[in-house]
Design a protein around this motif. Structure first.
Motif, PDB file in Angstrom:
ATOM      1  N   LEU A  57       1.031  -0.862  -0.126  1.00 33.16           N
ATOM      2  CA  LEU A  57       0.455  -0.005  -0.133  1.00 33.16           C
ATOM      3  C   LEU A  57       0.735   0.793   0.375  1.00 33.16           C
ATOM      4  O   LEU A  57       0.408   2.530  -0.055  1.00 33.16           O
ATOM      5  N   GLY A  58       2.050   0.951   0.081  1.00 27.87           N
ATOM      6  CA  GLY A  58       3.146   2.139   0.305  1.00 27.87           C
ATOM      7  C   GLY A  58       3.351   2.448   1.047  1.00 27.87           C
ATOM      8  O   GLY A  58       4.097   3.445   1.473  1.00 27.87           O
ATOM      9  N   LEU A  59       3.701   1.838   1.741  1.00 30.06           N
ATOM     10  CA  LEU A  59       4.439   1.393   3.453  1.00 30.06           C
ATOM     11  C   LEU A  59       6.526   1.573   3.484  1.00 30.06           C
ATOM     12  O   LEU A  59       6.606   0.318   2.152  1.00 30.06           O
ATOM     13  N   ARG A  60       6.922   2.351   2.962  1.00 31.93           N
ATOM     14  CA  ARG A  60       8.659   2.058   3.060  1.00 31.93           C
ATOM     15  C   ARG A  60       9.521   2.532   4.156  1.00 31.93           C
ATOM     16  O   ARG A  60      10.320   1.359   3.944  1.00 31.93           O
ATOM     17  N   ARG A  61       8.794   2.692   4.748  1.00 31.54           N
ATOM     18  CA  ARG A  61      10.245   3.141   6.238  1.00 31.54           C
ATOM     19  C   ARG A  61       9.294   3.165   7.429  1.00 31.54           C
ATOM     20  O   ARG A  61       8.352   2.747   7.728  1.00 31.54           O
ATOM     21  N   LEU A  62      10.874   1.775   8.166  1.00 27.79           N
ATOM     22  CA  LEU A  62      10.154   2.073   9.807  1.00 27.79           C
ATOM     23  C   LEU A  62      11.304   2.223  10.788  1.00 27.79           C
ATOM     24  O   LEU A  62      11.453   2.024  10.464  1.00 27.79           O
ATOM     25  N   ARG A  63      10.765   2.490  11.856  1.00 34.11           N
ATOM     26  CA  ARG A  63      11.501   2.131  12.833  1.00 34.11           C
ATOM     27  C   ARG A  63      11.103   1.066  14.051  1.00 34.11           C
ATOM     28  O   ARG A  63      10.236   1.498  14.650  1.00 34.11           O
ATOM     29  N   LEU A  64      11.858   0.952  15.081  1.00 28.80           N
ATOM     30  CA  LEU A  64      11.577  -0.210  15.603  1.00 28.80           C
ATOM     31  C   LEU A  64      12.162   0.770  17.142  1.00 28.80           C
ATOM     32  O   LEU A  64      12.798   0.920  17.099  1.00 28.80           O
ATOM     33  N   THR A  65      10.720   1.216  18.472  1.00 33.76           N
ATOM     34  CA  THR A  65      10.910   1.330  19.095  1.00 33.76           C
ATOM     35  C   THR A  65      10.523   0.612  19.935  1.00 33.76           C
ATOM     36  O   THR A  65      10.210  -1.063  20.280  1.00 33.76           O
ATOM     37  N   GLY A  66      10.317   0.973  21.274  1.00 33.33           N
ATOM     38  CA  GLY A  66       9.448   0.249  22.880  1.00 33.33           C
ATOM     39  C   GLY A  66       8.716   1.744  23.470  1.00 33.33           C
ATOM     40  O   GLY A  66       8.034   1.804  22.621  1.00 33.33           O
ATOM     41  N   GLY A  67       8.768   1.053  24.505  1.00 29.54           N
ATOM     42  CA  GLY A  67       9.760   1.014  25.556  1.00 29.54           C
ATOM     43  C   GLY A  67      11.125   1.246  25.036  1.00 29.54           C
ATOM     44  O   GLY A  67      11.424   1.622  24.193  1.00 29.54           O
ATOM     45  N   GLU A  68      12.120   0.063  26.226  1.00 27.57           N
ATOM     46  CA  GLU A  68      13.331  -0.211  24.883  1.00 27.57           C
ATOM     47  C   GLU A  68      13.425  -1.108  24.165  1.00 27.57           C
ATOM     48  O   GLU A  68      13.065  -2.759  24.776  1.00 27.57           O
ATOM     49  N   PRO A  69      13.425  -1.003  23.075  1.00 25.55           N
ATOM     50  CA  PRO A  69      13.406  -2.513  21.699  1.00 25.55           C
ATOM     51  C   PRO A  69      14.514  -4.015  22.152  1.00 25.55           C
ATOM     52  O   PRO A  69      14.720  -4.978  21.697  1.00 25.55           O
ATOM     53  N   THR A  70      15.573  -3.282  22.454  1.00 22.03           N
ATOM     54  CA  THR A  70      16.827  -3.847  22.572  1.00 22.03           C
ATOM     55  C   THR A  70      16.955  -5.222  23.777  1.00 22.03           C
ATOM     56  O   THR A  70      17.244  -5.692  23.678  1.00 22.03           O
ATOM     57  N   ILE A  71      16.131  -4.642  24.821  1.00 20.69           N
ATOM     58  CA  ILE A  71      15.952  -5.821  25.860  1.00 20.69           C
ATOM     59  C   ILE A  71      14.815  -7.058  25.636  1.00 20.69           C
ATOM     60  O   ILE A  71      14.310  -7.556  26.003  1.00 20.69           O
ATOM     61  N   ARG A  72      14.175  -6.929  24.563  1.00 23.95           N
ATOM     62  CA  ARG A  72      13.291  -7.975  24.104  1.00 23.95           C
ATOM     63  C   ARG A  72      14.101  -8.780  23.055  1.00 23.95           C
ATOM     64  O   ARG A  72      15.223  -8.273  22.065  1.00 23.95           O
ATOM     65  N   PRO A  73      14.354  -9.988  23.758  1.00 23.08           N
ATOM     66  CA  PRO A  73      15.406 -11.356  23.357  1.00 23.08           C
ATOM     67  C   PRO A  73      15.096 -11.304  21.324  1.00 23.08           C
ATOM     68  O   PRO A  73      13.963 -11.272  20.723  1.00 23.08           O
ATOM     69  N   ASP A  74      16.017 -11.064  21.231  1.00 26.31           N
ATOM     70  CA  ASP A  74      16.258 -11.842  19.700  1.00 26.31           C
ATOM     71  C   ASP A  74      15.839 -10.600  18.830  1.00 26.31           C
ATOM     72  O   ASP A  74      15.537 -10.706  17.547  1.00 26.31           O
ATOM     73  N   LEU A  75      16.197  -9.328  18.895  1.00 28.45           N
ATOM     74  CA  LEU A  75      15.800  -8.074  17.718  1.00 28.45           C
ATOM     75  C   LEU A  75      16.592  -8.779  16.871  1.00 28.45           C
ATOM     76  O   LEU A  75      15.628  -8.266  15.567  1.00 28.45           O
ATOM     77  N   VAL A  76      16.829  -8.631  17.003  1.00 31.55           N
ATOM     78  CA  VAL A  76      18.135  -9.447  15.653  1.00 31.55           C
ATOM     79  C   VAL A  76      17.318  -9.951  14.475  1.00 31.55           C
ATOM     80  O   VAL A  76      17.149 -10.136  13.324  1.00 31.55           O
ATOM     81  N   ALA A  77      16.058 -11.164  15.063  1.00 30.16           N
ATOM     82  CA  ALA A  77      15.612 -11.831  14.334  1.00 30.16           C
ATOM     83  C   ALA A  77      14.992 -11.138  13.361  1.00 30.16           C
ATOM     84  O   ALA A  77      14.129 -10.964  12.577  1.00 30.16           O
ATOM     85  N   LEU A  78      14.263 -10.414  14.241  1.00 26.92           N
ATOM     86  CA  LEU A  78      13.042  -9.553  13.385  1.00 26.92           C
ATOM     87  C   LEU A  78      13.619  -8.376  12.609  1.00 26.92           C
ATOM     88  O   LEU A  78      12.999  -8.410  11.852  1.00 26.92           O
ATOM     89  N   VAL A  79      14.502  -7.835  12.813  1.00 25.46           N
ATOM     90  CA  VAL A  79      15.401  -7.188  11.877  1.00 25.46           C
ATOM     91  C   VAL A  79      15.634  -7.395  10.242  1.00 25.46           C
ATOM     92  O   VAL A  79      14.638  -7.473   8.937  1.00 25.46           O
ATOM     93  N   GLN A  80      15.952  -8.748  10.373  1.00 27.52           N
ATOM     94  CA  GLN A  80      16.064  -9.973   9.413  1.00 27.52           C
ATOM     95  C   GLN A  80      14.880 -10.073   8.917  1.00 27.52           C
ATOM     96  O   GLN A  80      14.575 -10.003   7.318  1.00 27.52           O
ATOM     97  N   GLN A  81      13.746 -10.141   9.571  1.00 25.95           N
ATOM     98  CA  GLN A  81      12.347 -10.128   8.929  1.00 25.95           C
ATOM     99  C   GLN A  81      11.586  -9.543   8.308  1.00 25.95           C
ATOM    100  O   GLN A  81      11.237  -9.828   6.733  1.00 25.95           O
ATOM    101  N   LEU A  82      11.739  -8.357   8.859  1.00 21.44           N
ATOM    102  CA  LEU A  82      11.593  -6.901   8.271  1.00 21.44           C
ATOM    103  C   LEU A  82      12.511  -6.421   6.887  1.00 21.44           C
ATOM    104  O   LEU A  82      11.682  -5.968   6.416  1.00 21.44           O
ATOM    105  N   LYS A  83      13.604  -6.849   6.854  1.00 21.99           N
ATOM    106  CA  LYS A  83      14.715  -6.343   5.804  1.00 21.99           C
ATOM    107  C   LYS A  83      13.759  -7.080   4.384  1.00 21.99           C
ATOM    108  O   LYS A  83      14.702  -6.787   3.141  1.00 21.99           O
ATOM    109  N   ALA A  84      13.898  -8.547   4.759  1.00 22.43           N
ATOM    110  CA  ALA A  84      13.119  -9.329   2.978  1.00 22.43           C
ATOM    111  C   ALA A  84      12.441  -9.171   2.484  1.00 22.43           C
ATOM    112  O   ALA A  84      11.567  -9.549   1.866  1.00 22.43           O
TER     113      ALA A  84
END
Length: 323
Positions: A57-84
């Protein structure tokens, strides 16, 4: 992806958790908040599916936030999924920076493009007082870790509070003469249950710029090469970085708003300080398409926020929606 006022919406801020390892004075009550039950929080696969349905529909840019996003386990996996996901061009992270020295290289390898680091003091004792936690945060170490990992541009967000940290604005601005970083001074937003910080603590952007001009002439600048936000940038002659101001209190920028927010429990919030939101999680879990709900949300997105009238849509703390 146009809202009812013709604004193009291509930017989604995704809160991956309501929890934080800080209790910053302007963001969360010192005692914390009632945390969302685990079953109510979107799984990474659900976040990915929401983005997958909205990207066409036109979504192009994402920002991951929280709270504090880096305290959620395995945040790297989410970045990989979204990047794909086809169509997603840019993934950014807003963080307090505590875990960046350990995580920056992994996040960069997963596809993270940019990072914003919240840092309200360069003095360890003040960091402890403002964050109401002592986690050994070192802004320079965090920013250098991101820089060494190839994450760029690096933005540093400073919430300026009169009588608390406003005497450090010159020190923060001076960083931009030594590093290719972009320091943004944000006017304090007294909201919800955090009103021990009031209008008396707000330092207008004009005053901030006047103070840092003592370092040298400031020239209007385009700022970092990539970004989604409303900052207005300036630069010292020959400086590798820039200085920005974000002015929710003295100069609203609602007319150019390009974003919506996804809360950790799956509500699409169309204005940070409004009360309008559409629940996506329940439809998603029933296997229903999200496009009608998203179109409904954009059709009802308000023209402007009501922060100046202190009407903030039931928002108790900025941590609830990722700021």
């Amino acid at each position: 992806m146009l809202d009812q006022f013709g604004r193009s919406i291509e930017y989604l801020r995704i809160s991956v958790t309501d929890r934080c390892n800080f209790r910053c004075q302007y963001c969360m009550p010192v005692e914390g908040l009632p945390w969302l039950p685990k079953q109510e929080i979107l799984r990474y696969e659900e976040i990915t599916e929401i983005v997958r349905q909205l990207a066409p529909l036109g979504l192009r840019r994402l920002r991951l936030t929280g709270g504090e996003p880096t305290i959620r386990p395995d945040l790297v996996a989410l970045v990989q999924q979204l990047k794909a996901i086809d169509g997603i061009e840019d993934i950014a992270l807003s963080t307090n920076g505590v875990k960046l020295p350990q995580m920056a290289r992994e996040l960069a390898a997963a596809g993270l493009d940019r990072v914003n680091i919240s840092a309200d003091s360069l003095r360890p004792d003040r960091v402890k007082a403002i964050a109401r936690r002592d986690l050994g945060f070192d802004l320079i170490a965090a920013a250098k870790a991101a820089q060494d990992a190839g994450i760029t541009p690096i933005k540093i967000n400073v919430v300026v509070m009169r009588g608390i940290n406003d005497d450090e604005v010159v020190d923060f601005a001076a960083l931009t003469r030594d590093y290719p970083w972009h320091v943004r001074f944000i006017e304090l937003m007294p909201v919800g249950e955090l009103r021990e910080l009031t209008w008396d603590h707000v330092v207008p952007s004009a005053e901030i710029l006047s103070r840092i001009a003592t370092l040298g002439e400031l020239r209007a600048d385009a700022g970092p090469p990539r970004g989604n936000g409303p900052a207005v940038y300036h630069r010292f002659a020959g400086a590798p970085g820039s200085v920005g101001v974000i002015t929710p209190m003295t100069h609203t920028y609602c007319s150019t708003c390009n974003r919506v927010r996804l809360t950790a429990d799956g509500r699409l919030r169309t204005c940070l300080f409004g009360d309008h939101e559409v629940v996506l999680r329940d439809a998603l879990r029933r296997g229903e398409p999200l496009r009608p709900l998203f179109e409904k949300a954009l059709a009802e997105k308000p023209k402007e926020h009501e922060l100046l009238q202190m009407r903030v849509g039931g928002l108790r703390a900025l941590s609830q929606v990722g700021g």
